[in-house]
Structure formats: structure tokens, C-alpha cells
Design a protein around this motif. Structure first.
Motif, PDB file in Angstrom:
ATOM      1  N   ARG A  34      19.931  -7.071   6.729  1.00 17.29           N
ATOM      2  CA  ARG A  34      19.830  -6.489   5.556  1.00 17.29           C
ATOM      3  C   ARG A  34      18.606  -6.765   4.918  1.00 17.29           C
ATOM      4  O   ARG A  34      18.174  -5.733   4.127  1.00 17.29           O
ATOM      5  CB  ARG A  34      21.010  -7.186   4.673  1.00 17.29           C
ATOM      6  N   ASP A  35      17.841  -7.716   5.270  1.00 21.39           N
ATOM      7  CA  ASP A  35      16.765  -7.916   4.571  1.00 21.39           C
ATOM      8  C   ASP A  35      15.633  -6.868   5.283  1.00 21.39           C
ATOM      9  O   ASP A  35      14.758  -6.402   4.518  1.00 21.39           O
ATOM     10  CB  ASP A  35      16.253  -9.385   4.905  1.00 21.39           C
ATOM     11  N   ARG A  36      15.703  -6.746   6.414  1.00 22.73           N
ATOM     12  CA  ARG A  36      14.883  -5.582   7.055  1.00 22.73           C
ATOM     13  C   ARG A  36      15.175  -4.390   6.337  1.00 22.73           C
ATOM     14  O   ARG A  36      14.294  -3.743   6.512  1.00 22.73           O
ATOM     15  CB  ARG A  36      14.978  -5.678   8.668  1.00 22.73           C
ATOM     16  N   ARG A  37      16.358  -3.959   6.473  1.00 22.96           N
ATOM     17  CA  ARG A  37      16.624  -2.715   5.843  1.00 22.96           C
ATOM     18  C   ARG A  37      16.152  -2.567   4.426  1.00 22.96           C
ATOM     19  O   ARG A  37      15.641  -1.598   4.089  1.00 22.96           O
ATOM     20  CB  ARG A  37      18.276  -2.436   5.730  1.00 22.96           C
ATOM     21  N   ASN A  38      16.314  -3.675   3.737  1.00 23.69           N
ATOM     22  CA  ASN A  38      15.554  -3.500   2.052  1.00 23.69           C
ATOM     23  C   ASN A  38      14.174  -3.408   2.237  1.00 23.69           C
ATOM     24  O   ASN A  38      13.426  -2.693   1.483  1.00 23.69           O
ATOM     25  CB  ASN A  38      16.077  -4.995   1.411  1.00 23.69           C
ATOM     26  N   ALA A  39      13.680  -3.915   3.196  1.00 23.12           N
ATOM     27  CA  ALA A  39      12.057  -3.930   3.269  1.00 23.12           C
ATOM     28  C   ALA A  39      11.719  -2.591   3.638  1.00 23.12           C
ATOM     29  O   ALA A  39      10.893  -1.848   3.311  1.00 23.12           O
ATOM     30  CB  ALA A  39      11.350  -4.748   4.289  1.00 23.12           C
ATOM     31  N   ALA A  40      12.450  -1.877   4.481  1.00 24.68           N
ATOM     32  CA  ALA A  40      12.405  -0.367   4.876  1.00 24.68           C
ATOM     33  C   ALA A  40      12.452   0.556   3.862  1.00 24.68           C
ATOM     34  O   ALA A  40      11.788   1.733   3.413  1.00 24.68           O
ATOM     35  CB  ALA A  40      13.206  -0.202   6.023  1.00 24.68           C
ATOM     36  N   TYR A  41      13.498   0.161   2.928  1.00 23.10           N
ATOM     37  CA  TYR A  41      13.644   0.963   1.773  1.00 23.10           C
ATOM     38  C   TYR A  41      12.551   0.944   0.788  1.00 23.10           C
ATOM     39  O   TYR A  41      12.019   1.859   0.275  1.00 23.10           O
ATOM     40  CB  TYR A  41      15.013   0.592   1.385  1.00 23.10           C
ATOM     41  N   GLN A  42      11.994  -0.284   0.527  1.00 23.32           N
ATOM     42  CA  GLN A  42      10.805  -0.398  -0.473  1.00 23.32           C
ATOM     43  C   GLN A  42       9.730   0.439   0.343  1.00 23.32           C
ATOM     44  O   GLN A  42       8.847   1.017  -0.467  1.00 23.32           O
ATOM     45  CB  GLN A  42      10.474  -1.838  -0.262  1.00 23.32           C
ATOM     46  N   GLU A  43       9.517   0.267   1.742  1.00 21.15           N
ATOM     47  CA  GLU A  43       8.260   1.013   2.236  1.00 21.15           C
ATOM     48  C   GLU A  43       8.561   2.447   1.956  1.00 21.15           C
ATOM     49  O   GLU A  43       7.387   3.390   1.743  1.00 21.15           O
ATOM     50  CB  GLU A  43       8.187   0.841   3.764  1.00 21.15           C
ATOM     51  N   MET A  44       9.787   3.144   2.231  1.00 21.44           N
ATOM     52  CA  MET A  44      10.245   4.323   2.192  1.00 21.44           C
ATOM     53  C   MET A  44       9.799   5.064   0.756  1.00 21.44           C
ATOM     54  O   MET A  44       9.226   5.877   0.405  1.00 21.44           O
ATOM     55  CB  MET A  44      11.520   4.730   2.492  1.00 21.44           C
ATOM     56  N   SER A  45      10.271   4.097  -0.429  1.00 14.90           N
ATOM     57  CA  SER A  45      10.017   4.359  -1.959  1.00 14.90           C
ATOM     58  C   SER A  45       8.813   4.515  -2.002  1.00 14.90           C
ATOM     59  O   SER A  45       8.224   5.392  -2.728  1.00 14.90           O
ATOM     60  CB  SER A  45      10.620   3.313  -2.484  1.00 14.90           C
ATOM     61  N   LEU A  46       7.683   3.750  -1.454  1.00 18.64           N
ATOM     62  CA  LEU A  46       6.612   3.546  -1.848  1.00 18.64           C
ATOM     63  C   LEU A  46       5.756   4.946  -1.112  1.00 18.64           C
ATOM     64  O   LEU A  46       4.812   5.758  -2.135  1.00 18.64           O
ATOM     65  CB  LEU A  46       5.685   2.471  -1.180  1.00 18.64           C
ATOM     66  N   ARG A  47       6.106   5.204  -0.007  1.00 17.23           N
ATOM     67  CA  ARG A  47       5.431   6.434   0.550  1.00 17.23           C
ATOM     68  C   ARG A  47       5.789   7.554   0.082  1.00 17.23           C
ATOM     69  O   ARG A  47       5.041   8.464  -0.127  1.00 17.23           O
ATOM     70  CB  ARG A  47       5.908   6.589   2.306  1.00 17.23           C
ATOM     71  N   SER A  48       7.119   7.740  -0.448  1.00 12.18           N
ATOM     72  CA  SER A  48       7.437   9.004  -1.200  1.00 12.18           C
ATOM     73  C   SER A  48       6.791   9.216  -2.419  1.00 12.18           C
ATOM     74  O   SER A  48       6.432  10.220  -2.918  1.00 12.18           O
ATOM     75  CB  SER A  48       9.012   9.008  -1.329  1.00 12.18           C
ATOM     76  N   ALA A  49       6.593   8.092  -3.211  1.00  9.30           N
ATOM     77  CA  ALA A  49       5.701   8.047  -4.391  1.00  9.30           C
ATOM     78  C   ALA A  49       4.411   8.508  -4.303  1.00  9.30           C
ATOM     79  O   ALA A  49       3.864   9.347  -5.164  1.00  9.30           O
ATOM     80  CB  ALA A  49       5.839   6.787  -4.992  1.00  9.30           C
ATOM     81  N   GLU A  50       3.778   8.234  -2.996  1.00 12.43           N
ATOM     82  CA  GLU A  50       2.274   8.347  -2.764  1.00 12.43           C
ATOM     83  C   GLU A  50       2.242  10.033  -2.376  1.00 12.43           C
ATOM     84  O   GLU A  50       1.291  10.649  -2.716  1.00 12.43           O
ATOM     85  CB  GLU A  50       1.817   7.533  -1.609  1.00 12.43           C
ATOM     86  N   ILE A  51       3.191  10.434  -1.686  1.00 12.02           N
ATOM     87  CA  ILE A  51       3.103  11.672  -1.252  1.00 12.02           C
ATOM     88  C   ILE A  51       3.329  12.609  -2.434  1.00 12.02           C
ATOM     89  O   ILE A  51       3.029  13.921  -2.424  1.00 12.02           O
ATOM     90  CB  ILE A  51       4.354  12.071  -0.287  1.00 12.02           C
ATOM     91  N   ARG A  52       4.141  12.124  -3.417  1.00 11.34           N
ATOM     92  CA  ARG A  52       4.283  13.000  -4.563  1.00 11.34           C
ATOM     93  C   ARG A  52       2.965  13.355  -5.384  1.00 11.34           C
ATOM     94  O   ARG A  52       2.650  14.417  -5.916  1.00 11.34           O
ATOM     95  CB  ARG A  52       5.353  12.229  -5.673  1.00 11.34           C
ATOM     96  N   LEU A  53       2.158  12.593  -5.230  1.00 14.14           N
ATOM     97  CA  LEU A  53       0.520  12.772  -5.708  1.00 14.14           C
ATOM     98  C   LEU A  53      -0.196  13.687  -5.055  1.00 14.14           C
ATOM     99  O   LEU A  53      -1.271  14.275  -5.408  1.00 14.14           O
ATOM    100  CB  LEU A  53       0.069  11.370  -5.936  1.00 14.14           C
ATOM    101  N   ILE A  54       0.063  13.951  -3.670  1.00 11.96           N
ATOM    102  CA  ILE A  54      -1.100  14.569  -2.781  1.00 11.96           C
ATOM    103  C   ILE A  54      -0.420  15.714  -2.044  1.00 11.96           C
ATOM    104  O   ILE A  54      -1.089  16.502  -1.438  1.00 11.96           O
ATOM    105  CB  ILE A  54      -1.699  13.570  -1.966  1.00 11.96           C
ATOM    106  N   ALA A  55       0.794  16.046  -2.133  1.00  9.15           N
ATOM    107  CA  ALA A  55       1.400  16.916  -1.398  1.00  9.15           C
ATOM    108  C   ALA A  55       1.913  18.273  -2.065  1.00  9.15           C
ATOM    109  O   ALA A  55       2.273  18.160  -3.331  1.00  9.15           O
ATOM    110  CB  ALA A  55       2.418  16.327  -0.445  1.00  9.15           C
TER     111      ALA A  55
END
Length: 275
Positions: free
Chosen positions: A98-119
Motif C-alpha cells: 500500500r505504501d508503494r501504491r501511494n507513492a505511485a499515486y503521488q508520482e502520477m498526480s505530479l506528472r499529470s499536473a506538469e502535463i497540464r502546463l505543457i500539453a
């Protein structure tokens, strides 16, 4: 003409004056041509610098987009993979997963926010749809993976336990599969299984209140995972379109136009073809 013949010194002075004026006029014309050519050269140099700077900007943006999309896809897939893993591991390993899954979720959320600015908007929409599909997989695992693990523990007792455990475990499994059965009978059947932990008894009894079969949960799990796969495919298609993956995407700088040479050639009566 006779006057000049009779006054050769005046004729010589006139010729000298004409020569001087001609030289001055030639110098003025030459200087003007040179000045115009210099301005054209400077304009061409500025244009070439602008084109090169734009090509560099496009190349840099392409690289950033490619990296961010790739990392987002990786994090979304990792979130789904770790969520699916929760159904199959033991309770002892579940917390670390679950900890690894939560880390993957945080990473996914960060990348989606970054993509929103450039795509572009269509890619951003596909990214958000992918986030939603991945979260549906994660939420289902969060809610129902404990039920699967408890069911696995009960099934193991029905196979590998002693005679008493096997019979009791099989009766409990039948009670769980009877969705319309009496809830109190389910709880009693679970309590009668030797070796089944209180935690697993509580999870299975609570789930029986929902009157949802194990097969229905499995079908729902497969359904949300299939939705994620399809949404991710749409994102990949949108990203390939954004990155022009079917084309030659290497930015090129158009050849510098030699406008100053063409203008000078026209002034001297030289055609562009001969240049």
C-alpha cells in the motif's frame, strides 16, 4: 567645341571637374548599395537567429513533453500494477504494498499536473481520463482486496487444513456464496472454522452484508482494469499525435534567404538565375 579648342585649359579643368563629380557620384552610389546590402545582411541574420531560436524552443518543448508523458504513463501503470498486487499478497506484505501504491499515486498526480502546463487540451483530457481510470482500479483494490485475502485464507484452510478445518471451511465458503442466505448463518459458519483469524472473520462477515458474490467482485475488478487499458490506449494515441510520432519531427532551420544579394544583383542588372 571651337571655344574649347581655343581655350584648352578651360576644357582640361572641365574634364577634371566631371571626373571628380563622377567619382563622388560613384562613391555615393556604391556607399548606398553597400549600406542597403549591410542592412539586408543584418535583417537576414536576425531572421536566421529567430528561426534557430524557435527551432530550439520547439525541440526543447518536444523533449519535455515526451519525457513527462512517458513518466506519467509509467506511474499510472505502476499504480495499477501495485493495486492489482494487493489482491494476491499476504496480509503481512499488504502494508508495504500500500505504501508503494501511494507513492505511485503521488508520482502520477505530479506528472499529470506538469502535463497540464505543457500539453495541448486533448492530451490533458486524455491524461485526466487516465488518472480517473487508474484511481478506479486503486479504489476497488483499497476496498475489496482485504476481502480477497480473507477469502484466500479460508480457501487454503478448505484445502490444506485438517479434517475438522476442511469441513468447517467448506461450509463457510458455501454460506458466503449463497448471497441471499441468512447473514447470521454466515457469521456462525465463519466462527466455526478453526485457524481462521478474527480479522478475516470480521472482513468476510462484513462483506456478506453487501450480498455481493466473490465472482461479482472479480468481474468488477476485471472491468475497471479493462477500462484503464482502453483509456491508456487513447492517451497514447493522443500523445503520439502531439509528438508527431508518424512524421519526421526533427526541427529544421530554413536556409537563410540572401535578400541582400538579390537586391544588389537587380541594381547591377544581374538576374537571380545567373547569381
Amino acid at each position: 567645341m571651337r571655344y574649347f579648342e581655343e581655350n584648352p585649359e578651360i576644357f582640361a579643368a572641365l574634364v577634371a571637374a566631371i571626373a571628380i563629380l563622377g567619382g563622388l557620384l560613384g562613391s555615393i552610389i556604391g556607399a548606398k548599395i553597400q549600406a542597403n546590402g549591410g542592412r539586408d545582411q543584418a535583417a537576414a541574420a536576425r531572421e536566421a537567429a529567430t528561426i534557430a531560436a524557435e527551432a530550439q524552443r520547439v525541440a526543447a518543448l518536444w523533449t519535455v513533453r515526451q519525457i513527462q508523458i512517458a513518466e506519467f504513463i509509467h506511474s499510472a501503470r505502476e499504480l495499477v500494477r501495485l493495486s492489482a498486487l494487493l489482491y494476491r499478497i499476504s496480509d503481512d506484505d499488504a502494508e508495504a504494498a500500500r505504501d508503494r501504491r501511494n507513492a505511485a499515486y503521488q508520482e502520477m498526480s505530479l506528472r499529470s499536473a506538469e502535463i497540464r502546463l505543457i500539453a495541448p487540451k486533448d492530451v490533458v483530457s486524455a491524461v485526466f481520463a487516465t488518472v480517473g481510470a487508474a484511481m478506479a482500479v486503486s479504489d476497488h483494490a483499497q476496498q475489496y482486496s482485504p476481502v480477497f485475502r480473507a477469502r484466500h485464507a479460508l480457501t487454503d484452510l478448505a484445502i490444506t487444513g485438517d479434517d475438522t478445518s476442511v469441513d468447517a471451511a467448506r461450509r463457510a465458503l458455501r454460506a458466503l456464496d449463497e448471497v441471499s442466505g441468512d447473514i447470521f448463518d454466515v457469521d456462525e459458519a465463519l466462527q466455526a472454522v478453526p485457524g481462521l483469524s478474527n480479522r478475516h472473520i470480521s472482513i468476510l462477515a462484513l462483506h456478506s452484508v453487501e450480498r455481493t458474490s466473490q465472482e461479482a467482485l472479480r468481474q468488477k475488478m476485471d472491468e475497471v482494469e479493462l477500462v484503464f487499458v482502453r483509456v491508456l490506449e487513447k492517451l497514447v494515441d493522443a500523445a503520439r499525435g502531439m509528438l508527431k510520432s508518424e512524421d519526421d519531427v526533427a526541427p529544421t532551420v530554413p536556409a537563410q534567404r540572401r535578400r541582400w544579394w538579390r537586391r544588389a544583383a537587380r541594381r547591377w542588372g544581374v538576374t537571380a538565375a545567373s547569381s
